[in-house]
Design a protein around this motif. Structure first.
Motif, PDB file in Angstrom:
ATOM      1  N   ALA A  45      40.665  49.872  42.904  1.00 15.06           N
ATOM      2  CA  ALA A  45      41.212  48.580  43.310  1.00 15.06           C
ATOM      3  C   ALA A  45      40.144  47.758  44.021  1.00 15.06           C
ATOM      4  O   ALA A  45      39.232  48.301  44.650  1.00 15.06           O
ATOM      5  N   TYR A  46      40.274  46.442  43.926  1.00 10.97           N
ATOM      6  CA  TYR A  46      39.299  45.559  44.573  1.00 10.97           C
ATOM      7  C   TYR A  46      39.272  45.764  46.083  1.00 10.97           C
ATOM      8  O   TYR A  46      38.263  45.494  46.749  1.00 10.97           O
ATOM      9  N   THR A  47      40.376  46.266  46.660  1.00  9.76           N
ATOM     10  CA  THR A  47      40.443  46.510  48.099  1.00  9.76           C
ATOM     11  C   THR A  47      39.521  47.645  48.527  1.00  9.76           C
ATOM     12  O   THR A  47      39.250  47.812  49.720  1.00  9.76           O
ATOM     13  N   ARG A  48      39.042  48.436  47.560  1.00  9.04           N
ATOM     14  CA  ARG A  48      38.130  49.552  47.863  1.00  9.04           C
ATOM     15  C   ARG A  48      36.668  49.142  47.736  1.00  9.04           C
ATOM     16  O   ARG A  48      35.779  49.947  48.016  1.00  9.04           O
ATOM     17  N   ALA A  49      36.407  47.938  47.298  1.00  6.77           N
ATOM     18  CA  ALA A  49      35.023  47.484  47.145  1.00  6.77           C
ATOM     19  C   ALA A  49      34.445  47.109  48.499  1.00  6.77           C
ATOM     20  O   ALA A  49      35.136  46.541  49.348  1.00  6.77           O
ATOM     21  N   ASN A  50      33.184  47.426  48.697  1.00  7.11           N
ATOM     22  CA  ASN A  50      32.494  47.069  49.937  1.00  7.11           C
ATOM     23  C   ASN A  50      31.746  45.759  49.728  1.00  7.11           C
ATOM     24  O   ASN A  50      30.552  45.745  49.438  1.00  7.11           O
ATOM     25  N   PHE A  51      32.463  44.652  49.850  1.00  2.00           N
ATOM     26  CA  PHE A  51      31.863  43.351  49.605  1.00  2.00           C
ATOM     27  C   PHE A  51      30.848  43.010  50.688  1.00  2.00           C
ATOM     28  O   PHE A  51      31.028  43.340  51.866  1.00  2.00           O
ATOM     29  N   ALA A  52      29.772  42.349  50.268  1.00  2.00           N
ATOM     30  CA  ALA A  52      28.724  41.927  51.197  1.00  2.00           C
ATOM     31  C   ALA A  52      28.306  40.508  50.875  1.00  2.00           C
ATOM     32  O   ALA A  52      28.523  40.008  49.753  1.00  2.00           O
ATOM     33  N   ASP A  53      27.712  39.842  51.836  1.00  2.00           N
ATOM     34  CA  ASP A  53      27.234  38.485  51.627  1.00  2.00           C
ATOM     35  C   ASP A  53      26.235  38.463  50.472  1.00  2.00           C
ATOM     36  O   ASP A  53      25.340  39.301  50.395  1.00  2.00           O
ATOM     37  N   GLY A  54      26.389  37.510  49.547  1.00  2.00           N
ATOM     38  CA  GLY A  54      25.525  37.422  48.380  1.00  2.00           C
ATOM     39  C   GLY A  54      26.062  38.115  47.151  1.00  2.00           C
ATOM     40  O   GLY A  54      25.466  38.008  46.076  1.00  2.00           O
ATOM     41  N   ASP A  55      27.196  38.818  47.271  1.00  2.00           N
ATOM     42  CA  ASP A  55      27.774  39.502  46.115  1.00  2.00           C
ATOM     43  C   ASP A  55      28.274  38.496  45.083  1.00  2.00           C
ATOM     44  O   ASP A  55      28.633  37.359  45.408  1.00  2.00           O
ATOM     45  N   CYS A  56      28.340  38.944  43.835  1.00  2.00           N
ATOM     46  CA  CYS A  56      28.864  38.133  42.743  1.00  2.00           C
ATOM     47  C   CYS A  56      30.094  38.805  42.161  1.00  2.00           C
ATOM     48  O   CYS A  56      30.071  40.007  41.841  1.00  2.00           O
ATOM     49  N   LEU A  57      31.172  38.050  42.013  1.00  2.00           N
ATOM     50  CA  LEU A  57      32.423  38.524  41.412  1.00  2.00           C
ATOM     51  C   LEU A  57      32.475  38.003  39.992  1.00  2.00           C
ATOM     52  O   LEU A  57      32.546  36.802  39.764  1.00  2.00           O
ATOM     53  N   LEU A  58      32.442  38.915  39.021  1.00  2.00           N
ATOM     54  CA  LEU A  58      32.404  38.546  37.603  1.00  2.00           C
ATOM     55  C   LEU A  58      33.773  38.758  36.972  1.00  2.00           C
ATOM     56  O   LEU A  58      34.344  39.851  37.071  1.00  2.00           O
ATOM     57  N   PHE A  59      34.284  37.731  36.282  1.00  2.00           N
ATOM     58  CA  PHE A  59      35.598  37.793  35.637  1.00  2.00           C
ATOM     59  C   PHE A  59      35.439  37.507  34.146  1.00  2.00           C
ATOM     60  O   PHE A  59      34.679  36.618  33.742  1.00  2.00           O
ATOM     61  N   GLY A  60      36.196  38.232  33.321  1.00  2.00           N
ATOM     62  CA  GLY A  60      36.178  38.016  31.887  1.00  2.00           C
ATOM     63  C   GLY A  60      37.061  36.857  31.470  1.00  2.00           C
ATOM     64  O   GLY A  60      37.756  36.246  32.293  1.00  2.00           O
ATOM     65  N   ASN A  61      37.059  36.557  30.172  1.00  2.00           N
ATOM     66  CA  ASN A  61      37.865  35.422  29.711  1.00  2.00           C
ATOM     67  C   ASN A  61      39.336  35.792  29.559  1.00  2.00           C
ATOM     68  O   ASN A  61      39.727  36.956  29.690  1.00  2.00           O
ATOM     69  N   GLU A  62      40.140  34.775  29.277  1.00  2.00           N
ATOM     70  CA  GLU A  62      41.585  34.938  29.312  1.00  2.00           C
ATOM     71  C   GLU A  62      42.130  35.846  28.217  1.00  2.00           C
ATOM     72  O   GLU A  62      43.135  36.543  28.425  1.00  2.00           O
ATOM     73  N   SER A  63      41.533  35.859  27.042  1.00  2.00           N
ATOM     74  CA  SER A  63      42.114  36.609  25.929  1.00  2.00           C
ATOM     75  C   SER A  63      41.618  38.045  25.813  1.00  2.00           C
ATOM     76  O   SER A  63      42.363  38.928  25.410  1.00  2.00           O
ATOM     77  N   SER A  64      40.359  38.295  26.180  1.00  2.00           N
ATOM     78  CA  SER A  64      39.821  39.644  25.951  1.00  2.00           C
ATOM     79  C   SER A  64      39.063  40.232  27.129  1.00  2.00           C
ATOM     80  O   SER A  64      38.555  41.341  27.043  1.00  2.00           O
ATOM     81  N   GLY A  65      38.972  39.527  28.237  1.00  2.88           N
ATOM     82  CA  GLY A  65      38.295  40.064  29.401  1.00  2.88           C
ATOM     83  C   GLY A  65      36.788  40.137  29.204  1.00  2.88           C
ATOM     84  O   GLY A  65      36.199  39.328  28.494  1.00  2.88           O
ATOM     85  N   LEU A  66      36.174  41.115  29.820  1.00  7.57           N
ATOM     86  CA  LEU A  66      34.729  41.302  29.720  1.00  7.57           C
ATOM     87  C   LEU A  66      34.378  42.131  28.494  1.00  7.57           C
ATOM     88  O   LEU A  66      35.159  42.996  28.081  1.00  7.57           O
ATOM     89  N   PRO A  67      33.214  41.909  27.887  1.00  6.05           N
ATOM     90  CA  PRO A  67      32.799  42.733  26.744  1.00  6.05           C
ATOM     91  C   PRO A  67      32.692  44.205  27.143  1.00  6.05           C
ATOM     92  O   PRO A  67      32.317  44.519  28.277  1.00  6.05           O
ATOM     93  N   PRO A  68      33.005  45.133  26.229  1.00  2.23           N
ATOM     94  CA  PRO A  68      32.894  46.565  26.536  1.00  2.23           C
ATOM     95  C   PRO A  68      31.516  46.954  27.045  1.00  2.23           C
ATOM     96  O   PRO A  68      31.396  47.800  27.941  1.00  2.23           O
ATOM     97  N   SER A  69      30.461  46.344  26.505  1.00  2.50           N
ATOM     98  CA  SER A  69      29.109  46.695  26.934  1.00  2.50           C
ATOM     99  C   SER A  69      28.889  46.369  28.409  1.00  2.50           C
ATOM    100  O   SER A  69      28.201  47.116  29.124  1.00  2.50           O
ATOM    101  N   VAL A  70      29.469  45.265  28.886  1.00  2.00           N
ATOM    102  CA  VAL A  70      29.327  44.896  30.292  1.00  2.00           C
ATOM    103  C   VAL A  70      30.134  45.844  31.167  1.00  2.00           C
ATOM    104  O   VAL A  70      29.664  46.308  32.209  1.00  2.00           O
ATOM    105  N   ARG A  71      31.354  46.170  30.734  1.00  2.00           N
ATOM    106  CA  ARG A  71      32.176  47.101  31.514  1.00  2.00           C
ATOM    107  C   ARG A  71      31.509  48.465  31.626  1.00  2.00           C
ATOM    108  O   ARG A  71      31.546  49.099  32.682  1.00  2.00           O
ATOM    109  N   GLU A  72      30.885  48.912  30.552  1.00  2.00           N
ATOM    110  CA  GLU A  72      30.220  50.206  30.583  1.00  2.00           C
ATOM    111  C   GLU A  72      28.977  50.170  31.475  1.00  2.00           C
ATOM    112  O   GLU A  72      28.723  51.105  32.235  1.00  2.00           O
ATOM    113  N   ARG A  73      28.207  49.102  31.372  1.00  3.13           N
ATOM    114  CA  ARG A  73      26.969  49.020  32.135  1.00  3.13           C
ATOM    115  C   ARG A  73      27.230  48.963  33.634  1.00  3.13           C
ATOM    116  O   ARG A  73      26.478  49.500  34.440  1.00  3.13           O
TER     117      ARG A  73
END
Length: 217
Positions: free
Chosen positions: A151-179
């Protein structure tokens, strides 16, 4: 400062609402890849283009451009017309209609920075899975996706972090999720009645929780 990145967003009002959210919080917005709309679209204007001049927004033609720009550190990529610092928002072509211009802008920036040492890309040992700390020049990437075991509540967010979101129909590409599997987080949905939340809603939930923790609200 936090960063929000949208991978190939498709629905104008969603991107407009995310842009308004970023303007209100001082968050840099990154738009990556092929957009499903023109940035001067009437729906986008209704959803938040009135605030476009207040948005710190940058455009990346490819995901590789985004990775490179983030790993290079403080020098930002070429901003969109009408972003912060311009008095009036000006129309910007979609990727479909202006890809060559956008690629030329990126190429120009890279030419100007040719003498600067370049941090390796993710695949070459930057802030990918092979880097346990997940850092490059102090910046980290969190992929917000459904489903995700963490869950996002378990992430240790820090200043300068980037939150990446996928698109509405298919989310993030599998290659990005795996990497970025080590930094894949999701938003719990208790009933299981829906597949995912609205994109702008998801960004608001995670961004404001990260800000709350960073500012001790």
């Amino acid at each position: 400062m936090l960063h929000v990145a949208l991978w190939e967003p498709e629905i104008p009002p969603n991107t407009g609402n995310v842009a308004r959210l970023c303007a209100a919080t001082g968050t840099r917005l990154h738009l990556i890849g092929r957009l499903g709309f023109r940035l001067d679209d009437r729906s986008l204007r209704r959803a938040g283009l009135d605030y476009w001049h207040a948005v710190d927004v940058v455009r990346h033609v490819t995901f590789e451009d985004f990775e490179r720009a983030m790993s290079e550190g403080p020098t930002p990529p070429v901003p969109l017309p009408g972003g912060r610092g311009e008095k009036e928002p000006t129309p910007s072509p979609s990727l479909q209609g202006g890809e060559q211009d956008l690629r030329s802008s990126v190429a120009s920036r890279e030419s100007q920075e040719a003498d600067r040492p370049v941090t390796p890309s993710l695949q070459g040992g930057g802030w990918g899975v092979g880097c346990p700390s997940g850092r490059a020049n102090g910046l980290r990437l969190w992929c917000v996706e459904t489903p995700a075991e963490r869950a996002y509540t378990r992430a240790n967010f820090a200043d300068g972090d980037c939150l990446l979101f996928g698109n509405e129909s298919s989310g993030l590409p599998p290659s990005v999720r795996e990497r970025y599997a080590e930094r894949l987080v999701g938003i719990p949905m208790l009933t299981g009645a829906v597949r995912s939340l609205n994109l702008a809603t998801a960004v608001g939930i995670v961004l404001y929780d990260a800000l709350r923790r960073l500012h001790d609200w």
